[in-house]
Each structure stands twice: as structure tokens, then as C-alpha cells.
Design an enzyme around this catalytic site. Structure first.
Site, mmCIF file in Angstrom:
data_model
loop_
_atom_site.group_PDB
_atom_site.id
_atom_site.type_symbol
_atom_site.label_atom_id
_atom_site.label_comp_id
_atom_site.label_asym_id
_atom_site.label_seq_id
_atom_site.Cartn_x
_atom_site.Cartn_y
_atom_site.Cartn_z
ATOM 1 N N MET A 156 -68.503 21.564 4.083
ATOM 2 C CA MET A 156 -69.064 22.362 3.039
ATOM 3 C C MET A 156 -70.146 22.669 3.596
ATOM 4 O O MET A 156 -70.715 23.120 2.671
ATOM 5 C CB MET A 156 -68.278 23.059 1.850
ATOM 6 C CG MET A 156 -66.851 22.407 2.095
ATOM 7 S SD MET A 156 -66.476 22.618 0.640
ATOM 8 C CE MET A 156 -67.216 21.285 -0.373
ATOM 9 N N ASP B 176 -52.977 -5.713 15.770
ATOM 10 C CA ASP B 176 -53.605 -6.061 14.349
ATOM 11 C C ASP B 176 -52.673 -6.307 13.216
ATOM 12 O O ASP B 176 -51.560 -5.966 13.565
ATOM 13 C CB ASP B 176 -54.793 -5.480 14.333
ATOM 14 C CG ASP B 176 -55.773 -5.481 14.619
ATOM 15 O OD1 ASP B 176 -55.916 -5.748 15.702
ATOM 16 O OD2 ASP B 176 -56.310 -4.661 14.616
ATOM 17 N N LYS C 186 -56.133 -11.037 13.596
ATOM 18 C CA LYS C 186 -57.001 -12.274 12.773
ATOM 19 C C LYS C 186 -56.895 -11.670 11.384
ATOM 20 O O LYS C 186 -57.039 -10.673 10.582
ATOM 21 C CB LYS C 186 -59.159 -11.148 13.356
ATOM 22 C CG LYS C 186 -59.114 -11.052 14.628
ATOM 23 C CD LYS C 186 -60.763 -10.845 14.600
ATOM 24 C CE LYS C 186 -60.734 -9.130 14.957
ATOM 25 N NZ LYS C 186 -62.018 -8.352 14.434
#
Ligand code: SAH
Length: 260
Positions: A179, A50, A72
Site C-alpha cells: 500500500m 530438502d 542439510k
């Protein structure tokens, strides 16, 4: 000896694609790449990357490896998502080890999920190497604790991008509870009160990424019962939202335990 009329064996047919690894490159600093990401890049025959991948990270791609820029940028689209996906398939046909290098984490606003589904639907093996998402990397760089006792007990990662120029509040957020395994009953009751449907997909991931990883899938209504199936040994996350239905019970390591 001629091989012209020789039919490919079943084995050859099933092996006609290489593996595609979706690799998270982190927020930019090459030292924030994971060891697994480094390994995948150094062993790649072809890398599709990218626009946000930093030059220092691009330097780690081996010389002999084919590199394809598919970046892009807003307003200046170099290549559309559909074109990228088609290209990934043709690269997987041509190369044994294809790396799809994405900024941050491939599964956080990275369209990694779409690429995963597209490739898997075509019978291509896909591995996923997570990366440090921009939120984590930038918060650390600016010394902002994203959660802090009394100051922040939840973290919302939200897209600021909108197709029509309007800003949308999250319509179908993915909730990840840390958690939460021992509180599964209270969490379920609260989410149902908040209006979540009882058939909302959920996944419990215990000892994630470790050899004893356990993935349990179901729906919100069954969360308290399913949380009881988890032994309580080791850490667990609860994922609530439509994407939880995409959870794969088979894991990357054969030794990893699968629970349906
Ligand atoms: N998959 C990526 C996000 C891709 S969306 C991730 O997990 O981080 C691209 C957006 O991420 C950018 O427009 C910007 O808002 C943010 N971003 C990515 N890298 C960044 C960086 N180094 N500093 C600040 N923001 C960053």
C-alpha cells in the site's frame, strides 16, 4: 547411416539443458501446496528435495521420477550448498524437467537466490514457484495475525542462524512496502533520513504474477518519480534493498509487460 561424426546443431547445443523449477513446498501440510507446485512436481523427471519436505508431499512425486535427497540439517550436513548447485547443473543436463523442492518459500531463507544465480550464469532456464513461508503457515495455524491494526504495522522475518554463534541484528534488511505507491515520496524521504543511501536499489512490482505484471527498477532517489510511472491500476508493492537489483524485468509469461 552413422551419426558419429555429426556435429550438434546450434539448436541442439542451446537445448542441452532442461528447465529447473525452484518450488516452494510450504510449511509441511500438503494441502498448503499451490496448484502450480503440484503441477511442477507431477510433471518432474527429477526432484531434488530438502530434509524439511514432509512424507505426504514426497508421496506426490511420480513413481518413475528420479528423487534425490539433498537435505542439510544443522550439525549433520548431508550435502553442502556448492555440491547441491553442481548436482542441479548435472541433473539439468540429464533431465528435461528438474524440480528443486524446498520447504516454505524458496526465496525466504531458502538459498533459492543463490541457486537461481548459479543456474542462470550457466545458461539454464529457471522458473520459480513461491510457497507459503513458515511465518505465514505457522501464524495461520496458531491464529496469530502477523499484522494487526494498532498492534503490528510491520513484519520482520529474520534469520536466527549465525555462522559464529553470535546473534546479528539485520545489517541489510529487505523492506517490502504494501500500500505504498501513493506514499512513495514520504517513504523515500523517511528512508533517506534513516540513513539509507540514495543509490539503494528499489523495485516496484505492480499486478505481480498476473498477465499484466509490471516491474520497474531503479534506485531510492528515483522512487517518487518511478512510482509516478506506475499507472495506479491494480495493486503494487515497493521493494527496497540490495536484492531489488536482482529483479528481472522479463517475466515468466510472454504477455507480461516489461518496463525498464
Ligand atoms: N524457506 C523456508 C525457511 C527455511 S529455514 C520458509 O520459507 O519457510 C528453516 C526454518 O524454517 C526452520 O528451522 C524453522 O525455523 C522454520 N520452519 C520451516 N517449516 C516450519 C514449520 N512447519 N513449523 C515451524 N517452523 C518451520
Amino acid at each position: 547411416m552413422t551419426t558419429l561424426n555429426k556435429k550438434p546443431t546450434t539448436k541442439q547445443l542451446t537445448q542441452s539443458f532442461g528447465t529447473v523449477t525452484l518450488v516452494g513446498a510450504g510449511p509441511g501440510d500438503p494441502e498448503l501446496l499451490t496448484i502450480k507446485a503440484m503441477k511442477a512436481i507431477s510433471q518432474a523427471d527429477c526432484v531434488l528435495y530438502d530434509a524439511l519436505i514432509s512424507p505426504e508431499i514426497l508421496e506426490l512425486i511420480p513413481q518413475q521420477c528420479t528423487r534425490i535427497h539433498v537435505g542439510k540439517r544443522c550439525g549433520d550436513h548431508k550435502m553442502g550448498q556448492a555440491d547441491i548447485q553442481t548436482l542441479l547443473v548435472s541433473c539439468a543436463r540429464k533431465y528435461q524437467r528438474v524440480v528443486r523442492l524446498k520447504g516454505g518459500d524458496p526465496f525466504i531463507f531458502g538459498r533459492g537466490g543463490e541457486e537461481l544465480q548459479y543456474l542462470q550464469q550457466r545458461g539454464i532456464d529457471v522458473l520459480v514457484v513461491p510457497g507459503i513461508t513458515a511465518a505465514g503457515g505457522c501464524a495461520a495455524a496458531a491464529k496469530i495475525p502477523l499484522t494487526h491494526r494498532h498492534l503490528g504495522n510491520a513484519l520482520v522475518l529474520q534469520s536466527g542462524h549465525s555462522q559464529h554463534g553470535e546473534f546479528d541484528l539485520p545489517q541489510n534488511p529487505t523492506r517490502v512496502f504494501y500500500m505504498g505507491a501513493k506514499q512513495a515520496g514520504a517513504i523515500t524521504a523517511r528512508l533517506l533520513t534513516e540513513g539509507l543511501h540514495e543509490s539503494t536499489p528499489i523495485a516496484i512490482i505492480a499486478n505481480g504474477t498476473l498477465p499484466n505484471q509490471q516491474v520497474i527498477k531503479g534506485v531510492l532517489m528515483d522512487l517518487p518519480h518511478l512510482a509516478g510511472q506506475y499507472s495506479g491500476a491494480g495493486p503494487a508493492l515497493i521493494v527496497v534493498g540490495e536484492v531489488a537489483a536482482m529483479a528481472e524485468l522479463s517475466t515468466q509469461k510472454s504477455s507480461q509487460r516489461q518496463v525498464a
